[in-house]
Enzyme design. Structure first.
Site, PDB file in Angstrom:
ATOM      1  N   ASP A   1     -14.064   2.497  -0.902  1.00  0.00           N
ATOM      2  CA  ASP A   1     -15.309   1.733  -1.059  1.00  0.00           C
ATOM      3  C   ASP A   1     -16.306   2.502  -1.923  1.00  0.00           C
ATOM      4  OD1 ASP A   1     -14.680  -0.124   1.579  1.00  0.00           O
ATOM      5  OD2 ASP A   1     -14.133   1.974   1.785  1.00  0.00           O
ATOM      6  N   SER A   2     -16.315   3.829  -1.777  1.00  0.00           N
ATOM      7  CA  SER A   2     -17.237   4.643  -2.588  1.00  0.00           C
ATOM      8  C   SER A   2     -16.826   4.587  -4.052  1.00  0.00           C
ATOM      9  CB  SER A   2     -17.240   6.099  -2.095  1.00  0.00           C
ATOM     10  OG  SER A   2     -17.695   6.139  -0.764  1.00  0.00           O
TER      11      SER A   2
ATOM     12  N   HIS B   1     -15.135   1.450   7.473  1.00  0.00           N
ATOM     13  CA  HIS B   1     -14.471   0.844   6.313  1.00  0.00           C
ATOM     14  C   HIS B   1     -14.326  -0.633   6.683  1.00  0.00           C
ATOM     15  CE1 HIS B   1     -11.678  -0.203   3.185  1.00  0.00           C
ATOM     16  NE2 HIS B   1     -10.738  -0.478   4.051  1.00  0.00           N
TER      17      HIS B   1
ATOM     18  N   ARG C   1     -11.041  -6.917   8.967  1.00  0.00           N
ATOM     19  CA  ARG C   1     -10.171  -5.786   9.281  1.00  0.00           C
ATOM     20  C   ARG C   1     -10.099  -5.577  10.794  1.00  0.00           C
ATOM     21  NH1 ARG C   1     -13.223  -4.157   4.754  1.00  0.00           N
ATOM     22  NH2 ARG C   1     -11.959  -3.777   2.898  1.00  0.00           N
TER      23      ARG C   1
ATOM     24  N   ASP D   1     -10.853   2.905  10.925  1.00  0.00           N
ATOM     25  CA  ASP D   1     -11.665   3.773  11.806  1.00  0.00           C
ATOM     26  C   ASP D   1     -11.160   3.709  13.250  1.00  0.00           C
ATOM     27  OD1 ASP D   1     -13.847   4.479   9.792  1.00  0.00           O
ATOM     28  OD2 ASP D   1     -13.830   2.287   9.730  1.00  0.00           O
TER      29      ASP D   1
ATOM     30  N   PRO E   1      -7.700  -1.768  11.230  1.00  0.00           N
ATOM     31  CA  PRO E   1      -9.003  -1.228  10.854  1.00  0.00           C
ATOM     32  C   PRO E   1      -8.968   0.299  10.951  1.00  0.00           C
ATOM     33  CG  PRO E   1      -9.107  -2.161  13.063  1.00  0.00           C
ATOM     34  CD  PRO E   1      -7.719  -2.419  12.565  1.00  0.00           C
TER      35      PRO E   1
ATOM     36  N   ARG F   1     -15.344   2.013  -5.416  1.00  0.00           N
ATOM     37  CA  ARG F   1     -15.794   0.681  -5.862  1.00  0.00           C
ATOM     38  C   ARG F   1     -17.281   0.719  -6.191  1.00  0.00           C
ATOM     39  NH1 ARG F   1     -12.316  -2.266  -1.067  1.00  0.00           N
ATOM     40  NH2 ARG F   1     -10.480  -2.708  -2.348  1.00  0.00           N
TER      41      ARG F   1
ATOM     42  N   ARG G   1     -19.111   3.316  -7.072  1.00  0.00           N
ATOM     43  CA  ARG G   1     -19.368   4.123  -8.261  1.00  0.00           C
ATOM     44  C   ARG G   1     -18.999   3.369  -9.527  1.00  0.00           C
ATOM     45  NH1 ARG G   1     -17.884  10.303  -6.728  1.00  0.00           N
ATOM     46  NH2 ARG G   1     -17.441  10.296  -8.956  1.00  0.00           N
TER      47      ARG G   1
ATOM     48  N   GLY H   1       1.953  -1.705   9.144  1.00  0.00           N
ATOM     49  CA  GLY H   1       1.249  -2.589  10.053  1.00  0.00           C
ATOM     50  C   GLY H   1       0.849  -3.902   9.451  1.00  0.00           C
ATOM     51  N   ALA H   2       0.184  -4.696  10.292  1.00  0.00           N
ATOM     52  CA  ALA H   2      -0.268  -6.011   9.845  1.00  0.00           C
ATOM     53  C   ALA H   2      -1.412  -5.841   8.865  1.00  0.00           C
ATOM     54  CB  ALA H   2      -0.740  -6.808  11.054  1.00  0.00           C
TER      55      ALA H   2
ATOM     56  N   VAL I   1       0.830  -1.204   0.000  1.00  0.00           N
ATOM     57  CA  VAL I   1       0.000   0.000   0.000  1.00  0.00           C
ATOM     58  C   VAL I   1       0.868   1.260   0.000  1.00  0.00           C
ATOM     59  CG1 VAL I   1      -1.725   1.312   1.306  1.00  0.00           C
ATOM     60  CG2 VAL I   1      -1.940  -1.166   1.105  1.00  0.00           C
TER      61      VAL I   1
HETATM   62  N1  NAD Z   1      -7.761   1.700   4.427  1.00  0.00           N
HETATM   63  C1  NAD Z   1      -7.793   0.997   3.322  1.00  0.00           C
HETATM   64  O1  NAD Z   1      -8.687   1.193   2.484  1.00  0.00           O
HETATM   65  C2  NAD Z   1      -6.746  -0.066   3.110  1.00  0.00           C
HETATM   66  C3  NAD Z   1      -6.640  -0.728   1.888  1.00  0.00           C
HETATM   67  C4  NAD Z   1      -5.651  -1.696   1.738  1.00  0.00           C
HETATM   68  C5  NAD Z   1      -4.827  -2.027   2.807  1.00  0.00           C
HETATM   69  N2  NAD Z   1      -4.982  -1.372   3.993  1.00  0.00           N
HETATM   70  C6  NAD Z   1      -4.143  -1.666   5.155  1.00  0.00           C
HETATM   71  O2  NAD Z   1      -2.853  -1.113   4.978  1.00  0.00           O
HETATM   72  C7  NAD Z   1      -1.924  -1.820   5.802  1.00  0.00           C
HETATM   73  C8  NAD Z   1      -0.694  -2.179   4.993  1.00  0.00           C
HETATM   74  O3  NAD Z   1      -1.013  -3.127   4.002  1.00  0.00           O
HETATM   75  P1  NAD Z   1       0.117  -3.650   2.998  1.00  0.00           P
HETATM   76  O4  NAD Z   1      -0.560  -4.581   2.064  1.00  0.00           O
HETATM   77  O5  NAD Z   1       0.909  -2.513   2.477  1.00  0.00           O
HETATM   78  O6  NAD Z   1       1.024  -4.504   4.028  1.00  0.00           O
HETATM   79  P2  NAD Z   1       2.574  -4.877   3.839  1.00  0.00           P
HETATM   80  O7  NAD Z   1       2.840  -6.005   4.772  1.00  0.00           O
HETATM   81  O8  NAD Z   1       2.879  -5.056   2.390  1.00  0.00           O
HETATM   82  O9  NAD Z   1       3.349  -3.564   4.324  1.00  0.00           O
HETATM   83  C9  NAD Z   1       3.402  -3.149   5.645  1.00  0.00           C
HETATM   84  C10 NAD Z   1       4.746  -2.459   5.814  1.00  0.00           C
HETATM   85  O10 NAD Z   1       4.762  -1.855   7.119  1.00  0.00           O
HETATM   86  C11 NAD Z   1       6.098  -1.955   7.593  1.00  0.00           C
HETATM   87  N3  NAD Z   1       6.105  -1.750   9.040  1.00  0.00           N
HETATM   88  C12 NAD Z   1       5.666  -2.588  10.005  1.00  0.00           C
HETATM   89  N4  NAD Z   1       5.851  -2.038  11.223  1.00  0.00           N
HETATM   90  C13 NAD Z   1       6.394  -0.812  11.011  1.00  0.00           C
HETATM   91  C14 NAD Z   1       6.804   0.245  11.858  1.00  0.00           C
HETATM   92  N5  NAD Z   1       6.686   0.141  13.188  1.00  0.00           N
HETATM   93  N6  NAD Z   1       7.320   1.354  11.321  1.00  0.00           N
HETATM   94  C15 NAD Z   1       7.449   1.473   9.973  1.00  0.00           C
HETATM   95  N7  NAD Z   1       7.068   0.504   9.107  1.00  0.00           N
HETATM   96  C16 NAD Z   1       6.565  -0.615   9.630  1.00  0.00           C
HETATM   97  C17 NAD Z   1       6.554  -3.335   7.149  1.00  0.00           C
HETATM   98  O11 NAD Z   1       7.965  -3.462   7.167  1.00  0.00           O
HETATM   99  C18 NAD Z   1       5.944  -3.418   5.752  1.00  0.00           C
HETATM  100  O12 NAD Z   1       6.855  -2.984   4.744  1.00  0.00           O
HETATM  101  C19 NAD Z   1      -2.700  -3.017   6.349  1.00  0.00           C
HETATM  102  O13 NAD Z   1      -3.156  -2.736   7.660  1.00  0.00           O
HETATM  103  C20 NAD Z   1      -3.875  -3.137   5.412  1.00  0.00           C
HETATM  104  O14 NAD Z   1      -4.986  -3.787   5.989  1.00  0.00           O
HETATM  105  C21 NAD Z   1      -5.901  -0.405   4.153  1.00  0.00           C
END
Ligand code: NAD
Length: 318
Positions: A154-155, A181, A94, A129, A127, A157, A159, A85-86, A19
């Protein structure tokens, strides 16, 4: 003036995973900021992503890309977008990620604000929110300066699916998914429109109108979209990268753009202390105002239920 045009603005992206890296790419292509900084705990990952992005700078509006495993790379950022993050594994919701990612926020937010005390914070990590409320509490910033991408994705998606069904361009469908979300989100069908025609009255000759069954099917497709993508390729990245870049651009360029970001809801006492998405005006100050959208009784009820779902998780962790 420089900041309004994005020329001297800096966006710091925390997390250079699927992301974060795609968000950086989208910010560069859109010319959102002069400096895009990536921060990740993995030095090799962040270095590789920075090099790969830098090698494309010739082809985008003037900008620079920097990155490090040292948080000081975020110094002086106008916007900090948190994607670290995870992430969901297949079968996880989420909300399952909440405890791990709230802990991460506890460490991250104070350190980020130390180096970039004037930044607007945009949460993307899920998550989203719950994490937006966590970031707000941990930062003690004014509520307008802490928001999350919420249901902007999501909006979009929604649309896309409506546009394909009724046969008009996605840009001419005006419809919002609101609430969490996540699983309790829902579309505001009662106020959706195409051009200025209410969606429920809209049809083009030779194409099916959108009936109640279509509404249910489309709402379900929107809620389960991430799951389908994660099953197929392990992560969602392109649309969230574009949606996140859109939010950041609205802040940096002070656009007053209406976007369904997640933020602390005030003026909705019945919903309690919760961050949720509703259409809101986004500008240099962050969330300037959450709109008072007209909703059917059923939609109000769904919003309360969505708020309760998010509040239950947030209250157990914050
Ligand atoms: N809000 C949304 O619409 C939306 C959409 C897609 C994904 N996400 C969320 O985004 C997050 C990331 O997803 P991703 O697919 O990129 O995961 P990813 O595992 O590919 O990337 C996460 C990155 O965070 C890094 N990281 C972990 N702890 C850290 C810290 N303390 N400081 C700095 N970096 C750190 C990791 O090294 C990794 O490179 C997830 O929580 C996912 O659910 C949100």
């Amino acid at each position: 003036v420089a900041e309004l045009s994005g020329h001297l603005a800096k966006v710091a992206i925390v997390g250079a995973g699927s992301v974060g890296a795609t968000l950086a790419y989208a910010c560069l292509i859109r010319g959102v900021a002069h400096t895009v900084a990536l921060y990740d705990i993995s030095a090799s990952k962040v270095e590789a992503e920075v090099l790969d992005l830098r090698h494309g700078l010739q082809f985008v509006p003037r900008a620079d890309v920097v990155g490090s495993d040292d948080v000081s790379v975020c110094a002086g950022a106008d916007v900090i977008a948190v994607t670290a993050g995870a992430k969901q594994r297949p079968g996880q919701t989420r909300l399952d990620l909440a405890a791990t990612n709230v802990d991460l926020c506890r460490q991250l937010i104070p350190r980020l604000l130390e180096v970039a005390p004037d930044a607007v914070i945009v949460m993307v990590t899920n998550p989203v929110d719950v994490l937006t409320l966590a970031a707000l509490q941990l930062s003690a910033l004014p509520p307008q300066r802490v928001l999350g991408t919420g249901t902007v994705l999501d909006s979009s998606r929604l649309r896309d699916l409506v546009a394909r069904h009724v046969g008009v361009a996605v840009q001419n469908v005006h419809a919002f998914v609101v609430g969490e979300h996540g699983d309790s989100e829902f579309p505001l069908w009662s106020s959706a429109s195409v051009g200025s025609v209410p969606l429920r009255q809209f049809s083009l000759a030779g194409r099916p109108a959108l009936g109640p069954e279509d509404e249910q099917r489309i709402a379900h497709e929107v809620v389960t979209a991430a799951e389908r993508i994660i099953r197929g390729k392990g992560a969602t990245n392109y649309a969230i990268g574009l949606a996140g870049a859109r939010v950041i651009e609205a802040i940096i360029k002070d656009e007053n753009r209406v976007l369904p970001v997640t933020s602390l809801l005030s003026g909705h006492d019945d919903l309690g202390q919760v961050c949720l998405s509703l259409p809101a005006v986004v500008n240099r100050s962050g969330v300037q105002a959450v709109l008072d959208v007209s909703m059917s009784e059923e939609e109000r009820d769904l919003l309360s239920r969505s708020a309760a779902a998010v509040r239950a998780v947030a209250e157990s962790l914050l």
